[in-house]
Write a protein that holds these residues in place. Structure first.
Motif, mmCIF file in Angstrom:
data_model
loop_
_atom_site.group_PDB
_atom_site.id
_atom_site.type_symbol
_atom_site.label_atom_id
_atom_site.label_comp_id
_atom_site.label_asym_id
_atom_site.label_seq_id
_atom_site.Cartn_x
_atom_site.Cartn_y
_atom_site.Cartn_z
ATOM 1 N N HIS A 39 0.859 -1.184 0.000
ATOM 2 C CA HIS A 39 0.000 0.000 0.000
ATOM 3 C C HIS A 39 0.894 1.232 0.000
ATOM 4 C CE1 HIS A 39 -2.808 -3.055 1.393
ATOM 5 N NE2 HIS A 39 -3.788 -2.235 1.050
ATOM 6 N N CYS A 40 0.376 2.321 -0.514
ATOM 7 C CA CYS A 40 1.144 3.561 -0.535
ATOM 8 C C CYS A 40 1.410 4.026 0.897
ATOM 9 C CB CYS A 40 0.381 4.635 -1.305
ATOM 10 S SG CYS A 40 1.332 6.168 -1.468
ATOM 11 N N ARG A 41 2.645 4.454 1.155
ATOM 12 C CA ARG A 41 3.044 4.886 2.500
ATOM 13 C C ARG A 41 3.075 6.403 2.634
ATOM 14 N NH1 ARG A 41 7.655 0.590 4.087
ATOM 15 N NH2 ARG A 41 7.989 2.116 5.697
ATOM 16 N N ASN A 42 2.663 7.090 1.603
ATOM 17 C CA ASN A 42 2.653 8.552 1.632
ATOM 18 C C ASN A 42 1.416 9.031 2.394
ATOM 19 O OD1 ASN A 42 2.601 11.263 1.149
ATOM 20 N ND2 ASN A 42 2.531 11.093 -1.091
ATOM 21 N N PRO A 43 1.586 9.691 3.554
ATOM 22 C CA PRO A 43 0.413 10.121 4.336
ATOM 23 C C PRO A 43 -0.421 11.180 3.629
ATOM 24 C CG PRO A 43 2.436 11.007 5.284
ATOM 25 C CD PRO A 43 2.849 10.067 4.199
ATOM 26 N N ASP A 44 0.125 11.854 2.644
ATOM 27 C CA ASP A 44 -0.612 12.879 1.909
ATOM 28 C C ASP A 44 -1.327 12.323 0.679
ATOM 29 O OD1 ASP A 44 0.288 14.827 3.710
ATOM 30 O OD2 ASP A 44 2.136 15.097 2.562
ATOM 31 N N CYS A 45 -1.241 11.022 0.461
ATOM 32 C CA CYS A 45 -1.824 10.408 -0.744
ATOM 33 C C CYS A 45 -3.248 9.952 -0.450
ATOM 34 C CB CYS A 45 -0.972 9.225 -1.187
ATOM 35 S SG CYS A 45 -1.621 8.406 -2.650
ATOM 36 N N ALA A 46 -4.140 10.185 -1.404
ATOM 37 C CA ALA A 46 -5.542 9.794 -1.235
ATOM 38 C C ALA A 46 -5.792 8.349 -1.660
ATOM 39 C CB ALA A 46 -6.434 10.730 -2.037
ATOM 40 N N ALA A 47 -4.832 7.710 -2.321
ATOM 41 C CA ALA A 47 -5.019 6.325 -2.761
ATOM 42 C C ALA A 47 -5.102 5.411 -1.547
ATOM 43 C CB ALA A 47 -3.866 5.899 -3.666
ATOM 44 N N THR A 48 -6.051 4.480 -1.568
ATOM 45 C CA THR A 48 -6.253 3.622 -0.406
ATOM 46 C C THR A 48 -6.029 2.139 -0.700
ATOM 47 O OG1 THR A 48 -8.609 3.513 -0.900
ATOM 48 C CG2 THR A 48 -7.899 5.191 0.674
ATOM 49 N N TYR B 83 4.093 0.976 -8.257
ATOM 50 C CA TYR B 83 3.863 2.386 -8.560
ATOM 51 C C TYR B 83 2.504 2.824 -8.030
ATOM 52 C CZ TYR B 83 3.269 6.588 -11.398
ATOM 53 O OH TYR B 83 3.062 7.871 -11.825
ATOM 54 N N CYS B 84 2.475 3.972 -7.361
ATOM 55 C CA CYS B 84 1.208 4.522 -6.882
ATOM 56 C C CYS B 84 0.701 5.536 -7.900
ATOM 57 C CB CYS B 84 1.383 5.190 -5.513
ATOM 58 S SG CYS B 84 -0.160 5.939 -4.932
ATOM 59 N N ARG B 85 -0.475 5.294 -8.424
ATOM 60 C CA ARG B 85 -1.049 6.226 -9.406
ATOM 61 C C ARG B 85 -1.563 7.492 -8.753
ATOM 62 N NH1 ARG B 85 -3.899 2.408 -13.892
ATOM 63 N NH2 ARG B 85 -2.281 0.829 -13.879
ATOM 64 N N GLY B 86 -1.805 7.425 -7.428
ATOM 65 C CA GLY B 86 -2.312 8.598 -6.714
ATOM 66 C C GLY B 86 -1.255 9.677 -6.553
ATOM 67 N N CYS B 87 -0.093 9.317 -6.025
ATOM 68 C CA CYS B 87 0.941 10.319 -5.748
ATOM 69 C C CYS B 87 2.195 10.126 -6.594
ATOM 70 C CB CYS B 87 1.294 10.296 -4.264
ATOM 71 S SG CYS B 87 2.064 8.761 -3.724
ATOM 72 N N LYS B 88 2.191 9.103 -7.435
ATOM 73 C CA LYS B 88 3.298 8.830 -8.360
ATOM 74 C C LYS B 88 4.593 8.427 -7.655
ATOM 75 C CE LYS B 88 1.401 11.818 -11.987
ATOM 76 N NZ LYS B 88 0.076 11.490 -11.585
#
Ligand SMILES: [Zn+2]
Length: 76
Positions: free
Chosen positions: A9-18, A47-52
């Motif tokens: 899962h994306c680890r970026n706290p500012d990313c909206a991807a869940t 790759y996270c499409r939400g925050c790249k």
């Protein structure tokens, strides 16, 4: 042997991807070991499409810069 990012899962706290990261790429790599010499392996990056952000085994890439995770994995 296949090396994966530490999380799916994306680890970026500012990313909206869940959801889990689904866009994966696989590369052939060589793992150098002390006991068994050079071993063929694969590494998967997600790759996270939400925050790249692009997540690799021991680092992620954001805006063209590489950031290493705080915990050092077994293979670097
Ligand atoms: Zn993200």
């Amino acid at each position: 042997m296949t090396l994966y990012p530490p999380a799916h899962h994306c680890r970026n706290p500012d990313c909206a991807a869940t959801g889990p990261l689904k866009k994966a790429e696989v590369r052939q790599v060589i793992v150098y070991t002390q006991g068994n010499g050079a071993l063929p392996a694969h590494t998967v990056h997600l790759y996270c499409r939400g925050c790249k952000h692009n997540y690799h085994h021991n680092y992620f890439v954001q805006g063209g810069k590489r950031y290493y995770y705080q915990n050092t994995p077994k293979y670097i």
